[in-house]
Write an enzyme that holds these catalytic residues in place. Structure first.
Site, short mmCIF file in Angstrom:
data_model
loop_
_atom_site.label_atom_id
_atom_site.label_comp_id
_atom_site.label_asym_id
_atom_site.label_seq_id
_atom_site.Cartn_x
_atom_site.Cartn_y
_atom_site.Cartn_z
N THR A 100 -7.79 6.21 9.58
CA THR A 100 -7.48 4.96 8.90
C THR A 100 -8.66 4.02 9.12
O THR A 100 -9.54 4.30 9.94
CB THR A 100 -6.17 4.33 9.43
OG1 THR A 100 -5.84 3.18 8.65
CG2 THR A 100 -6.30 3.95 10.90
N HIS A 142 -4.20 11.81 0.65
CA HIS A 142 -2.96 11.11 0.26
C HIS A 142 -3.06 10.71 -1.21
O HIS A 142 -2.60 11.44 -2.08
CB HIS A 142 -2.62 9.95 1.20
CG HIS A 142 -3.80 9.21 1.76
ND1 HIS A 142 -4.71 8.54 0.99
CD2 HIS A 142 -4.19 9.04 3.06
CE1 HIS A 142 -5.61 7.97 1.77
NE2 HIS A 142 -5.33 8.26 3.02
N HIS A 147 -3.76 -4.65 7.81
CA HIS A 147 -3.87 -3.59 8.82
C HIS A 147 -2.99 -3.94 10.02
O HIS A 147 -3.25 -4.88 10.75
CB HIS A 147 -5.30 -3.35 9.30
CG HIS A 147 -5.49 -1.96 9.83
ND1 HIS A 147 -5.89 -0.90 9.05
CD2 HIS A 147 -5.29 -1.44 11.06
CE1 HIS A 147 -5.95 0.20 9.77
NE2 HIS A 147 -5.57 -0.10 11.01
N ASP A 148 -1.95 -3.13 10.19
CA ASP A 148 -0.99 -3.25 11.30
C ASP A 148 -0.12 -4.50 11.23
O ASP A 148 0.55 -4.84 12.21
CB ASP A 148 -1.70 -3.18 12.66
CG ASP A 148 -2.16 -1.77 13.00
OD1 ASP A 148 -1.81 -0.84 12.25
OD2 ASP A 148 -2.88 -1.60 13.99
N GLU A 164 -8.74 0.08 -2.69
CA GLU A 164 -9.59 -0.03 -1.52
C GLU A 164 -10.42 1.24 -1.34
O GLU A 164 -9.99 2.32 -1.73
CB GLU A 164 -8.74 -0.20 -0.25
CG GLU A 164 -7.84 -1.41 -0.25
CD GLU A 164 -7.00 -1.48 1.02
OE1 GLU A 164 -6.49 -2.57 1.31
OE2 GLU A 164 -6.86 -0.45 1.72
N ASN A 222 0.86 -1.19 0.00
CA ASN A 222 0.00 0.00 0.00
C ASN A 222 0.90 1.24 0.00
O ASN A 222 1.71 1.43 0.91
CB ASN A 222 -0.90 -0.03 1.24
CG ASN A 222 -1.92 1.10 1.26
OD1 ASN A 222 -1.60 2.24 0.93
ND2 ASN A 222 -3.14 0.79 1.65
N HIS A 281 -5.61 3.39 -1.45
CA HIS A 281 -6.89 3.60 -0.77
C HIS A 281 -7.23 5.09 -0.86
O HIS A 281 -6.99 5.86 0.08
CB HIS A 281 -6.79 3.16 0.70
CG HIS A 281 -8.10 3.15 1.42
ND1 HIS A 281 -8.40 2.21 2.39
CD2 HIS A 281 -9.18 3.95 1.34
CE1 HIS A 281 -9.62 2.46 2.87
NE2 HIS A 281 -10.10 3.51 2.24
#
Length: 237
Positions: A100, A50, A190-191, A70, A7, A43
């Site tokens: 997020t 961004h 995610h994370d 996304e 990403n 995303h």
């Protein structure tokens, strides 16, 4: 081998902070693929803080691996995806002002809406994935909707792993097993980071793809982008 999709939102955040075109998002995507990543994820959000919508269009000619877009399926986002026709669209229920993504879909409550969205994307030859928590009920709902894949929201796993609680992976193992039984492909994100990705990969059956952005870009500041991409690839073998 589980595919790595990088990403690049954080690179766009850095570029936008100063204006201009540094870092060059298109060169970054080209290099990341050259370094071995099997996909690029973006995303875009409505405020374009961004990834800009034009970035999404420009990347179409750059991404020769898997292109994953996304986002929350609002009209502008839907039109963008139908215009670009990426490899995959991952539908995420993030609020407009969310920093997020912070929750998966309620696939029961939003079944009718999501079914319509999934059918529209699939009619256009776009693989569909739904961002979900590791809930068996939500995964059953995703299968009824007709999604091709789910993306497991892994924030809880990452948090528990960081505390030394490896049992935090257990709901994800159960979720993955049920998804496979229901003929859903399994993605995750995610994370996830260099610290926790290998344990996740080793324990989640039939894991097709992970999407990693924030941690990977942070790690690359210290270790270098080429090096970090290949470190992830080694851990995903």
């Amino acid at each position: 081998m589980t595919k790595l999709s990088v990403n690049i939102n954080k690179m766009a955040t850095l570029r936008n902070a100063r204006g201009g075109n540094a870092p060059d998002l298109l060169k970054a995507a080209t290099d990341i693929q050259k370094f071995g990543a099997q996909g690029i994820t973006i995303h875009p959000r409505p405020d374009e803080r961004h990834i800009k919508y034009q970035d999404a269009r420009d990347l179409k000619n750059i991404v020769y691996t898997e292109y994953n877009i996304e986002g929350n399926p609002e009209p502008k986002f839907v039109n963008l995806v139908l215009e670009i026709k990426p490899t995959q669209v991952t539908l995420v229920p993030d609020a407009t002002d969310a920093i997020t993504s912070n929750a998966g879909w309620n696939t029961i409550k939003h079944q009718v809406f999501l079914t319509e969205m999934v059918q529209e994307f699939k009619r256009n030859g776009i693989r569909t994935s739904l961002f979900v928590d590791p809930s068996l009920e939500m995964i059953e709902g995703a299968a009824k909707i007709g999604a091709d894949r789910i993306e497991l929201y892994t924030e809880s796993y990452a948090h528990q792993y960081g505390l030394g609680n490896k049992a935090g992976i257990e709901p994800y193992v159960s979720a993955a097993k049920l998804a496979h039984e229901l003929h859903l492909g399994i993605n995750a994100g995610h994370d996830l980071s260099l610290d926790n990705i290998q344990y996740f990969k080793q324990n989640i059956p039939n894991l097709l793809e992970v999407s990693i952005g924030h941690a990977l870009i942070c790690e690359a500041l210290y270790l270098g982008l080429d090096n970090v991409v290949n470190m992830y690839l080694q851990k995903l073998k």
